[in-house]
Design an enzyme around this catalytic site. Structure first.
Site, short mmCIF file in Angstrom:
data_model
loop_
_atom_site.label_atom_id
_atom_site.label_comp_id
_atom_site.label_asym_id
_atom_site.label_seq_id
_atom_site.Cartn_x
_atom_site.Cartn_y
_atom_site.Cartn_z
N ASP A 1 0.87 -1.16 0.00
CA ASP A 1 0.00 0.00 0.00
C ASP A 1 0.92 1.23 0.00
OD1 ASP A 1 -2.27 1.68 0.67
OD2 ASP A 1 -1.40 1.73 2.67
N ASP B 1 -1.64 -0.87 5.87
CA ASP B 1 -1.81 -0.27 7.19
C ASP B 1 -3.23 0.15 7.51
OD1 ASP B 1 -1.66 1.87 5.26
OD2 ASP B 1 -1.71 3.19 7.00
N ASP C 1 -7.10 -1.40 3.40
CA ASP C 1 -6.27 -2.54 3.02
C ASP C 1 -6.77 -3.86 3.61
OD1 ASP C 1 -4.48 -0.80 1.74
OD2 ASP C 1 -3.54 -0.37 3.68
P1 ADP Z 1 -3.56 4.28 -0.26
O1 ADP Z 1 -4.03 3.10 -1.03
O2 ADP Z 1 -2.41 4.96 -0.93
O3 ADP Z 1 -3.26 4.00 1.18
P2 ADP Z 1 -6.28 5.13 0.10
O4 ADP Z 1 -6.85 4.00 -0.69
O5 ADP Z 1 -6.45 5.11 1.55
O6 ADP Z 1 -4.73 5.34 -0.28
O7 ADP Z 1 -6.89 6.46 -0.44
C1 ADP Z 1 -6.94 6.69 -1.83
C2 ADP Z 1 -7.19 8.14 -2.14
O8 ADP Z 1 -8.45 8.51 -1.64
C3 ADP Z 1 -6.21 9.06 -1.50
O9 ADP Z 1 -5.07 9.25 -2.28
C4 ADP Z 1 -7.02 10.33 -1.37
O10 ADP Z 1 -7.00 11.07 -2.54
C5 ADP Z 1 -8.42 9.82 -1.14
N1 ADP Z 1 -8.78 9.79 0.27
C6 ADP Z 1 -8.96 8.70 1.05
N2 ADP Z 1 -9.30 9.04 2.29
C7 ADP Z 1 -9.30 10.38 2.34
C8 ADP Z 1 -9.56 11.36 3.35
N3 ADP Z 1 -9.88 11.03 4.60
N4 ADP Z 1 -9.47 12.65 3.01
C9 ADP Z 1 -9.13 13.00 1.77
N5 ADP Z 1 -8.88 12.16 0.78
C10 ADP Z 1 -8.97 10.86 1.04
MG MG Z 2 -2.84 3.22 3.44
#
Ligand code: ADP
Ligand code: MG
Length: 641
Positions: free
Chosen positions: A321, A523, A527
């Protein structure tokens, strides 16, 4: 035949009583007795080996008999019992006691494998602060120990956290996983007025709960839940010797009968029975697993499932991730930009944004709030907080519906991301920033751009994984440019951007059905499905995100993942040790059987050969405890130089 079971229960219960300490004491006593028997003159009135026969042998014979009668179950213990009885019948007490002792030692070590994994979980629970977010009069929040929450106090529960008290939902709605109470892991919807139980796992929304009971027993239930999840893993370490038990028993009896028919020598056929007993075979796997888990613990890993390392040894790909895993998860806000000419200025939009994120468990949300605080922004109180994993949040702030999230989330709300162009999205994206879109009442209003630094150890970890032949892949919910930038910095050649949680899971599924087993390292709440689906799931970021840790097979206790390559190498080393152990003990058994048939070995010598085999297996396994991967050796030499 099942109906016969209760008949034997008093007997088996009696033998099971006393736990590990009794087992250890019995084994030590038996070993001393056997030593006496070996050294003592032959004309003692009673052979001290009888002590070993009774303490170690009797439970085996009774257990094997009960299993055979009530379940028609042939276990390796059956052969041992036959050999025991046969040895006693011809007066070979030492051989009988010896075999019984080693079999019990094997059983004890096997129990320790499971106990060790469970202790890991207990430590995990101890390390995780059992806290609750107590809501004070003014709506402020204070972190307190879960036990101190009193009746009628209100606590707040963010997504991914366990509910610390039994109570009634007073604000917000969500769905929770109640499997600790019901055994069913189907999410159950909860809204205002619903009862909610401590120990259930909050999935998507932030809720407030008025406690009906104090928080004391919440942690106990959580522990129970984690231990339960490990119990499921326990069954998977099937004793190899038991899998082949029927064949071993048939083979032994045939060989013994054959030896008797051909030579007419009963001692020979008893020796055959004794050497056929799969003592070192029984020890081969569990000793290696115990030692490897011990090694992993020293390097900061908590192995929740006994067979997780075995599964890890065959992975071909490592899916990472991005936010919070490859990166530190403490991003900085580069800018909040309102679309020019709209109803917000950059400053007023920042306030709304910080309000919307103030219940968020996501690293991005937390970062936005932290940066806003530092900048002295006033943060309005949010209502109806809802997170959408892998997308963003939906919140009511000062009466307006605010959505913050990625492009996918906006598209799903039928908004076109073109509307945000004037907020400088493209420039931010080109820099590899994470960009989240902000909509108020369904209208594009601006963006927030964040950057997150890579963890210090990410580059080295990726390099070491490639060297081990495990291909890293980056799976992220972020947009393509951010994914590309992070992958390039970390040295990862393959990446997948704009993933929803289900996309991460689907990717892993497709790789695994193509025969490439995947270890997922993640994390966050988003995920969890992938962590559960992957051949092995590893939760990083310290203990804190209950949902990710719960879904994973292994948790990294310390911050960071610098030892990941070591863990992979260790798991392979463990499998090699197991294979060496198995090959060695089978060869030894075959040679001993041949020698027994040729009457080179008598029962006592046969039992001693066994003993040596078992000791060598234990020694070989224990080497794993201190094993260091050659690479980490080289690295520490580098740093020393
Ligand atoms: P990653 O897979 O890199 O851990 P996430 O799947 O958690 O990222 O989130 C994907 C995208 O969704 C982020 O890059 C962001 O643009 C958006 N996002 C997720 N949660 C939030 C939040 N709480 N506030 C703002 N944007 C969010
Ligand atoms: Mg993450």
């Amino acid at each position: 035949m099942e109906s016969l079971k209760p008949l034997f229960e008093p007997l088996t219960n009696l033998l099971d009583r006393g736990g590990v300490h009794k087992d250890v004491a019995f084994i030590i006593l038996s070993a001393i007795a056997l030593l006496c028997s070996f050294l003592a003159p032959d004309d003692m009135p009673i052979d001290p080996a009888w002590i070993a026969i009774i303490l170690c042998g009797l439970p085996i014979v009774v257990g094997a008999f009960v299993a055979l009668v009530t379940e028609f179950d042939v276990k390796a213990d059956l052969l041992v019992s036959i050999a025991l009885v046969a040895s006693i019948a011809i007066g070979q007490y030492f051989a009988a006691g010896e075999v019984a002792l080693i079999m019990q030692l094997g059983a004890l070590l096997e129990e320790r494998t499971v106990a060790r994994a469970q202790r890991g979980i207990e430590r995990l629970v101890e390390l995780t602060p059992r806290t609750a977010r107590l809501v004070l009069e003014g709506g402020e929040e204070r972190i307190v120990e879960a036990e101190t929450v009193e009746r009628l106090q209100v606590v707040r529960v963010l997504p991914g956290e366990y509910v610390p008290v039994d109570g009634i939902v007073t604000k917000g709605c969500t769905s929770v996983d109640e499997s600790v109470l019901t055994g069913e892991s189907m999410p159950v919807d909860k809204q205002e007025g619903d009862e909610i139980s401590s120990g259930s796992l909050n999935q998507f929304g932030t809720i407030e709960v008025r406690a009906l009971r104090s928080g004391e027993d919440g942690s106990i239930q959580r522990m129970a839940r984690l231990v339960q999840s490990a119990d499921a893993g326990k069954a998977k370490i099937v004793r190899l010797a038991d899998r082949w038990a029927t064949w071993i028993v048939v083979g032994a009896l045939t060989a013994a009968a054959g030896a008797y028919l051909i030579t007419g020598d009963i001692v020979r056929s008893v020796t055959v029975l004794v050497v056929f007993c799969p003592c070192s075979l029984v020890l081969a796997t569990p000793t290696a697993i115990v030692a490897a888990i011990g090694n992993a613990t020293k390097h900061g890993f908590l192995v929740k499932e006994g067979d997780a390392l075995e599964r890890l040894s065959s992975v071909k790909e490592a899916a990472f991730d991005k936010t919070g895993t490859l990166t530190k998860g403490t991003p900085e806000v580069l800018g909040v930009v309102a679309i020019p000419g709209g109803r917000f200025t950059d400053e007023s939009l920042y306030e709304v944004l910080a309000g919307a994120e103030s219940r968020s468990e996501h690293p991005l949300g937390k970062a936005i709030v932290a940066c806003a605080r530092r900048a002295g922004t006033t943060i309005p109180e949010p209502e109806e907080f809802r997170m959408i994993p892998g997308r963003g949040v939906e919140v009511r702030v000062s009466g307006s519906k605010v959505s913050v999230g990625n492009a996918r989330m906006m598209q799903e709300a039928s908004l076109v991301t073109e509307d945000w162009r004037d907020a400088g999205v493209e420039a931010f994206e080109q820099e590899g920033c994470t960009v989240s879109y902000i909509a108020v009442e369904g209208e594009a209003t601006g963006v927030v751009a964040l950057t997150d630094a890579l963890r210090d150890e990410s580059v080295e970890t990726v390099r070491a994984l490639y060297a081990l032949g495990v291909s890293p892949v980056l799976l992220t919910g972020d947009h393509v440019e951010a994914a590309r930038a992070a992958a390039r910095q970390a040295g990862i050649r393959t990446f997948l951007a704009s993933c929803r949680p289900e996309d991460k899971m689907a990717y892993i599924e497709s790789r695994e059905s193509a025969g490439r087993a995947v270890v997922m390292i993640g994390d966050g709440v988003n995920d969890a499905p992938a962590l559960r689906r992957a051949q092995v799931g590893i939760a990083v970021g310290g203990v804190g995100n209950d949902l990710a840790v719960e879904a994973a097979d292994i948790a990294i206790v310390e911050e960071g993942m610098g030892q990941l390559a070591h863990l992979v190498a260790l798991s392979r080393r463990m499998m090699r040790t197991i294979k060496v152990n198995l090959t060695f003990s089978m060869t030894l058994n075959f040679v001993a059987i041949a020698l027994a048939i040729l009457a080179v070995l008598d029962p006592v010598a046969g039992a001693l050969v066994h003993n040596c085999g078992s000791v060598l297996v234990i020694v070989n396994s224990s080497l794993l405890l201190r094993w260091k991967s050659p690479r980490s050796n080289a690295r520490s030499a580098d740093t020393a130089a």
